[in-house]
Enzyme design. Structure first.
Site, PDB file in Angstrom:
ATOM      1  CG  ASP A 121      -7.685  -5.320   5.161  1.00 47.01           C
ATOM      2  OD1 ASP A 121      -7.298  -5.277   6.347  1.00 47.01           O
ATOM      3  OD2 ASP A 121      -8.267  -4.375   4.605  1.00 47.01           O
ATOM      4  CE  LYS A 168     -10.243  -3.822  13.439  1.00 46.70           C
ATOM      5  NZ  LYS A 168      -9.356  -3.405  12.353  1.00 46.70           N
ATOM      6  CG  PHE A 183      -3.643   5.202  13.299  1.00 45.22           C
ATOM      7  CD1 PHE A 183      -3.388   6.434  12.734  1.00 45.22           C
ATOM      8  CD2 PHE A 183      -3.096   4.902  14.543  1.00 45.22           C
ATOM      9  CE1 PHE A 183      -2.590   7.351  13.394  1.00 45.22           C
ATOM     10  CE2 PHE A 183      -2.298   5.816  15.205  1.00 45.22           C
ATOM     11  CZ  PHE A 183      -2.043   7.056  14.622  1.00 45.22           C
ATOM     12  CE  LYS A 201     -11.407  -0.011  10.299  1.00 45.83           C
ATOM     13  NZ  LYS A 201     -10.292   0.617   9.552  1.00 45.83           N
ATOM     14  CE  LYS A 214       9.687 -11.638 -14.063  1.00 45.69           C
ATOM     15  NZ  LYS A 214      10.620 -10.851 -14.886  1.00 45.69           N
ATOM     16  CG  ASN A 232      -0.226  -0.148   2.515  1.00 40.51           C
ATOM     17  OD1 ASN A 232       0.552   0.715   2.899  1.00 40.51           O
ATOM     18  ND2 ASN A 232      -0.468  -1.265   3.215  1.00 40.51           N
TER      19      ASN A 232
END
Length: 408
Positions: free
Chosen positions: A285, A347, A329, A343, A295, A215
């Protein structure tokens, strides 16, 4: 430098007592004013005259000896100290302090002080690992006492294991960092001795030896929090994915990770050692269901990569939370408050830091952020665009509020 800082050094009756002489000497060279209190047993290992010569102050070893000044000595020392250091600390001293026993000058003075107290244990491995000793240490840590863990090595008794007094230079550096890196509240640091683990940056999920899924996280937010936490006296472990950032000075431990699984395994291993977990890393995720050790060659067909769910790291930590403080976060592009609020409960977080990635100055790679903090009661605190180090201090301020509310 320790110019004009007053440090009370408590010496208890362990074989490592002679190393306290070196500690006192190094403190003096850094400009500190040192007062030494010895237990009766400590005097059997090192004579008070040694510490008196090194500190240039009278040494107190007998609670009932004739005072050198017309003051109530233990109260005056307790008030004037900027910090206390107990080196070495025996199991006996730790047990007495944890039980509220004040039967000599050292325990009495420590009980009377509001200054930070740093305890450096040294003892036989079996004694240190004894559940009673560990319970006493855990109890004192909850009360705000700070510990410099012993190291492993060859002990005076001939055993090899954990219990050896930490290196003198590290002990001196620990105390020096408290004064030099603190976010000042008077002469004190509001996170002095608190152990905080901070995650930062992206995770990488490998497809083959060449390609991976990741990301856009730069890690700047997590690194900024870590830097500010060090300044405020915290003992910081930084767990980071790959970034181009320099590790902040003063970090106690840096652990580099790649995948979400690496992050989870590291946090589980480090969890019990820390008081606070700040989870600012951007965790993937999903990961490729299968990894190719060669490869994958290009062909005329489309490439289909099946993905499997990664463990929800924050959720897993929430299940074993205990008395830890957990901060999450939520980087979102829509329904920011709704997604973040869900969340918190799922959590088991104390609060969550939410930001809208679509806003200018709030996304990845920026030196600024625009955040909302939502606590476990549903209170929402909104902030303007700030530098990430300013956001880091806001987060630390909110953690301090949680700690203070728990201690009421």
């Amino acid at each position: 430098m320790l110019d004009n800082k007053t440090i009370v050094v408590g010496v208890t009756g362990g074989i490592a007592a002679y190393k306290a002489c070196d500690v006192v000497s190094k403190f003096k060279k850094l400009g500190a004013n040192i007062h030494v209190i010895m237990t009766e047993s400590a005097c059997e290992f090192v004579r008070p005259m040694s510490f008196q010569t090194l500190s240039n102050n009278f040494v107190i070893s007998d609670m009932f000896e004739e005072p050198k000044t017309w003051e109530v000595e233990h109260i005056e020392l307790a008030k004037k100290a900027d910090a206390f250091l107990i080196v070495p600390a025996t199991a006996n001293f730790i047990g007495k302090l944890a039980s509220g026993i004040a039967d000599d000058m050292l325990t009495t003075t420590v009980m009377a002080t509001k200054s930070p107290v740093i305890i450096a244990p040294a003892m036989n491995t079996n004694m240190y690992e004894n559940k009673i000793v560990q319970d006493n240490i855990n109890k004192l840590e909850k009360y705000g006492y700070n510990f410099i863990e012993p190291t492993s090595g060859l002990l005076a008794c001939g055993d090899i294991g954990k219990g050896k007094l930490e290196d003198v230079d590290i002990i001196v550096e620990y105390v020096d960092n408290f004064f030099n890196n603190s976010y000042k509240a008077g002469n004190k640091s509001d996170f002095f001795g608190k152990k905080i683990i901070i995650t930062a940056g992206p995770t990488i999920e490998s497809i083959d030896p060449v390609r991976y899924i990741t990301n856009r996280s730069s890690g700047k937010m997590g690194y900024a929090i870590a830097e500010e936490a060090v300044k405020r006296g915290a003992i910081v472990t930084l767990v980071s994915g790959k970034t181009n950032l320099k590790v902040p000075e003063g970090i106690e431990k840096f652990i580099g990770i790649e995948s979400a699984e690496d992050l989870y395994n590291t946090l589980v291993e480090e969890f019990d050692k820390n008081d606070v977990v700040i989870q600012s890393a951007a965790v993937a995720d999903y990961r490729p269901k299968s990894y190719s050790d060669k490869k994958i060659k290009k062909s005329d067909d489309d490439l289909v990569i099946k993905l499997s769910r990664n463990k929800d790291v924050a959720y897993e930590l929430g299940k074993i939370k205990g008395d830890k403080i957990l901060v999450g976060f939520a980087a979102e592009t829509n329904d920011v408050l709704e997604n973040a609020s869900r969340k918190i409960k799922k959590k088991n977080l104390d609060f969550i830091v939410a930001n809208d990635l679509t806003k200018a100055g709030a996304g990845f790679n920026s030196d600024t952020n625009i955040v909302k903090i939502i606590d476990s009661k549903g209170n929402i605190f909104e902030y303007p665009k700030l530098l990430k180090k300013e956001v880091g201090n806001l987060i630390l301020d909110k953690i301090k509020e949680v700690i203070d509310n728990r201690n009421k």
